[in-house]
Design an enzyme around this catalytic site. Structure first.
Site, PDB file in Angstrom:
ATOM      1  N   PHE A 205       0.865  -1.187   0.000  1.00 54.13           N
ATOM      2  CA  PHE A 205       0.000   0.000   0.000  1.00 54.13           C
ATOM      3  C   PHE A 205       0.900   1.234   0.000  1.00 54.13           C
ATOM      4  O   PHE A 205       1.665   1.466   0.932  1.00 54.13           O
ATOM      5  CB  PHE A 205      -0.912   0.034   1.233  1.00 54.13           C
ATOM      6  CG  PHE A 205      -1.914   1.157   1.168  1.00 54.13           C
ATOM      7  CD1 PHE A 205      -3.186   0.956   0.646  1.00 54.13           C
ATOM      8  CD2 PHE A 205      -1.579   2.440   1.594  1.00 54.13           C
ATOM      9  CE1 PHE A 205      -4.103   2.005   0.560  1.00 54.13           C
ATOM     10  CE2 PHE A 205      -2.484   3.485   1.508  1.00 54.13           C
ATOM     11  CZ  PHE A 205      -3.751   3.263   0.992  1.00 54.13           C
ATOM     12  N   ASP A 314       9.188   3.121   1.838  1.00 58.48           N
ATOM     13  CA  ASP A 314       8.005   3.890   2.229  1.00 58.48           C
ATOM     14  C   ASP A 314       7.796   3.729   3.741  1.00 58.48           C
ATOM     15  O   ASP A 314       7.298   2.707   4.210  1.00 58.48           O
ATOM     16  CB  ASP A 314       6.794   3.364   1.441  1.00 58.48           C
ATOM     17  CG  ASP A 314       5.501   4.061   1.829  1.00 58.48           C
ATOM     18  OD1 ASP A 314       5.483   4.791   2.838  1.00 58.48           O
ATOM     19  OD2 ASP A 314       4.495   3.862   1.113  1.00 58.48           O
ATOM     20  N   LYS A 345       2.165  10.778   8.337  1.00 58.56           N
ATOM     21  CA  LYS A 345       1.522  10.289   9.577  1.00 58.56           C
ATOM     22  C   LYS A 345       2.142  10.890  10.846  1.00 58.56           C
ATOM     23  O   LYS A 345       1.963  12.064  11.108  1.00 58.56           O
ATOM     24  CB  LYS A 345       1.544   8.762   9.595  1.00 58.56           C
ATOM     25  CG  LYS A 345       0.599   8.184   8.508  1.00 58.56           C
ATOM     26  CD  LYS A 345       0.314   6.729   8.755  1.00 58.56           C
ATOM     27  CE  LYS A 345      -0.479   6.093   7.651  1.00 58.56           C
ATOM     28  NZ  LYS A 345      -1.879   5.967   7.903  1.00 58.56           N
ATOM     29  N   THR A 369       1.515  23.842  -4.317  1.00 58.41           N
ATOM     30  CA  THR A 369       1.328  25.131  -3.648  1.00 58.41           C
ATOM     31  C   THR A 369       1.876  25.109  -2.224  1.00 58.41           C
ATOM     32  O   THR A 369       2.740  25.906  -1.864  1.00 58.41           O
ATOM     33  CB  THR A 369      -0.173  25.504  -3.597  1.00 58.41           C
ATOM     34  OG1 THR A 369      -0.683  25.477  -4.917  1.00 58.41           O
ATOM     35  CG2 THR A 369      -0.370  26.890  -2.976  1.00 58.41           C
TER      36      THR A 369
HETATM   37  C1  LIG Z   1       2.856   2.702   3.826  1.00 60.41           C
HETATM   38  C2  LIG Z   1       1.887   3.770   3.408  1.00 60.41           C
HETATM   39  N1  LIG Z   1       2.183   4.544   2.344  1.00 60.41           N
HETATM   40  C3  LIG Z   1       1.355   5.523   1.942  1.00 60.41           C
HETATM   41  C4  LIG Z   1       0.163   5.763   2.592  1.00 60.41           C
HETATM   42  C5  LIG Z   1      -0.750   6.847   2.112  1.00 60.41           C
HETATM   43  O1  LIG Z   1      -0.756   7.872   3.026  1.00 60.41           O
HETATM   44  P1  LIG Z   1      -1.965   8.936   3.029  1.00 60.41           P
HETATM   45  O2  LIG Z   1      -3.160   8.200   3.491  1.00 60.41           O
HETATM   46  O3  LIG Z   1      -1.491   9.990   3.984  1.00 60.41           O
HETATM   47  O4  LIG Z   1      -2.085   9.447   1.646  1.00 60.41           O
HETATM   48  C6  LIG Z   1      -0.178   4.970   3.694  1.00 60.41           C
HETATM   49  C7  LIG Z   1      -1.458   5.194   4.397  1.00 60.41           C
HETATM   50  O5  LIG Z   1      -1.899   4.437   5.212  1.00 60.41           O
HETATM   51  C8  LIG Z   1       0.698   3.953   4.116  1.00 60.41           C
HETATM   52  O6  LIG Z   1       0.421   3.156   5.151  1.00 60.41           O
END
Ligand SMILES: Cc1ncc(COP(=O)(O)O)c(C=O)c1O
Length: 487
Positions: A205, A314, A345, A369
């Site tokens: 994800f 990530d 987060k 922006t």
């Molecule tokens: C590992 C990871 N990457 C990206 C995201 C996407 O973040 P956002 O919901 O702030 O767009 C999440 C969201 O849960 C995540 O867990």
């Protein structure tokens, strides 16, 4: 007079949970459940009201953030839940931490909050110093540049763009853009818009925005009806638990997945859609808290280095201390730093760390922006101070051990319901027999005053704040046992 009193209490860092907003806020001794069901009647009423203008299918309850304190989230029906989910892993110090409330008592900080700049064009005079002293202070080892952004998805989205620009710079060398490139990119054609790909993993994800979504594979509902890039998707290791009893088998699994990565890189090179970057979570979170070994990650880095592919880690969900280290990838002992590390987060704003190679050579190639939010950086500054002063990473490791050992014991006590306890620090998960059982447990836990979250098809995840203590873990374990006995 009342305002004066509030200010004095806040200055003294005295905060107690209470209905009166001028009383101090303190955590209750244990969760309080008042309504027969959660969401209770007031939450349902608000849901109806909201439903008239916005989709509400994902809403679990309406919170009262004035009354929430520390590890406890209050809802509008008077329920006070021990929160081990923390806004999908996004609350480092719990609710209404006095040090964070104090930040905006300072008028200078308040002005930073209300005069939000277009950071790429008109940053405030404090911005360079803030980036040096706050964000670069927590930069993953070996990365000396940062690009600030808004949320997790847009951090990944822009990081992918940086990787493509880096890749094409290598191809183009020192030559300038050709006229053909300039014209063709305006109509989405090569050579200006080249065929390039980002390799990601099954179960990953990385967000729901259009580019990031091509690297997200956790649930079909996120992707249905949305066009996607033809980008390679490799298998993520699927381990047998307990890990120490399945070492040889899990090692084979690592090798199988790494060979698949190499094969896919080769395959996509051959079909003229070369892999410019690999995106991976240190622990696949939304997809089910799937872990991979440090050896797997080091093997992946060595493939990336060999093939001239950028490695993006990530850390949107794992970053900020929940795994017992500030960055989860610190657990992997990489020989060299990853090329790009994205965050959001718990860090309040989004962005990515990288090195000089990933700084675009012309302005406006990576831009929006806001490009972050200085108000959030002020909060982050205080969060980092509290993490250091209160040794919260040590706390996460100590509490995490209590919670993990407790989950392992529950697994032994209820082998027909639970298995595969895993994770680092307090960033933990456990599997249930099936989705239905998992969902029933999460609902029942909420009704005993413990807010957890699901991930993947059958997992319950634990994402408490860094201020979650051993006695909180024991409350969670006690209530979990009660729920399991009642099933
Ligand atoms: C590992 C990871 N990457 C990206 C995201 C996407 O973040 P956002 O919901 O702030 O767009 C999440 C969201 O849960 C995540 O867990």
């Amino acid at each position: 007079m009342r305002h004066l009193l509030l200010n004095t209490l806040i200055k003294q860092n005295v905060y107690r949970l209470g209905c009166n907003r001028y009383s101090t806020l303190q955590e209750p001794k244990e969760p309080i459940v008042k309504s027969k069901a959660i969401p209770g009647p007031k939450s349902l009423e608000l849901k109806d009201k909201l439903d008239a203008v916005q989709s509400t299918g994902t809403i679990q309850l309406f919170a009262d953030y004035e009354k929430s304190a520390g590890n406890y989230i209050c809802d509008v029906d008077g329920n006070v839940l021990l929160d081990v989910y923390t806004q999908i892993s996004s609350v480092p110090l719990g609710y209404n931490h006095p040090r964070l409330i104090n930040v905006f008592k300072d008028e200078k900080n308040l002005k930073t909050l209300i005069n939000r700049p277009a950071l790429g064009v008109f940053p405030g005079k404090e911005w360079p110093e803030k980036l040096h002293s706050i964000l670069m202070n927590i930069a993953p080892k070996g990365l000396n540049k940062i690009t600030t952004m808004m949320c997790g998805s847009c951090s990944n989205e822009n990081a992918y763009k940086s990787i493509f620009i880096w890749y094409q710079n290598k191809v183009r060398g020192t030559a300038a853009f050709t006229e053909q490139e300039k014209c063709s990119c305006m109509i989405n054609q090569a050579p200006g818009s080249p065929q390039l790909s980002i390799l990601s993993f099954k179960g990953a994800f990385h967000g729901r925005t259009l580019g990031a979504l091509s690297t997200t594979h956790s649930k079909y509902i996120h992707k249905m009806d949305i066009p996607s890039f033809d980008w390679p998707v490799a298998s993520f290791p699927q381990y047998k638990y307990p890990l120490d009893e399945n070492v040889a088998e899990n090692k084979k699994e690592d090798q199988k997945c790494l060979s698949e990565v190499e094969d896919l890189i080769e395959q996509y090179t051959k079909k003229s859609n070369p892999v410019a970057g690999v995106a991976i979570e240190p622990i696949q979170s939304e997809g089910g808290d799937n872990e991979a070994s440090p050896e797997f990650f080091r093997g992946l880095q060595s493939i990336c280095k060999k093939r001239g592919v950028a490695l993006l880690i990530d850390e949107v969900q794992t970053g900020g201390g929940g795994t017992g280290k500030f960055w989860c990838h610190e657990h992997f002992n990489f020989e060299q730093p990853p090329d790009v590390v994205t965050f959001s987060k718990k860090l309040q704003l989004g962005g990515y760390f990288h090195n000089d190679d990933f700084v675009p050579n012309e302005p406006y190639r990576i831009f929006n922006t806001w490009m972050g939010d200085p108000g959030k950086v002020l909060l982050l500054e205080e969060i980092i101070k509290v993490i250091q002063e209160e040794k919260l990473l040590a706390n996460v490791n100590e509490t995490g051990k209590v919670l993990k050992d407790g989950l392992l014991n529950l697994e032994k006590e209820f082998p027909n319901i639970l298995n595969s306890t895993r994770g680092r620090g307090t960033f933990l998960a456990i599997n249930c027999t099936n989705t239905n059982v998992r969902d029933r447990i999460i609902t029942a836990l909420r009704h005993t005053g413990v807010q957890t979250g699901g991930c993947g098809d059958i997992s319950i995840r634990f994402r408490p704040a860094l201020v979650f203590k051993k006695y909180h873990a024991n409350i969670v374990l006690d209530r979990f046992r009660t729920v399991l006995k009642s099933l």
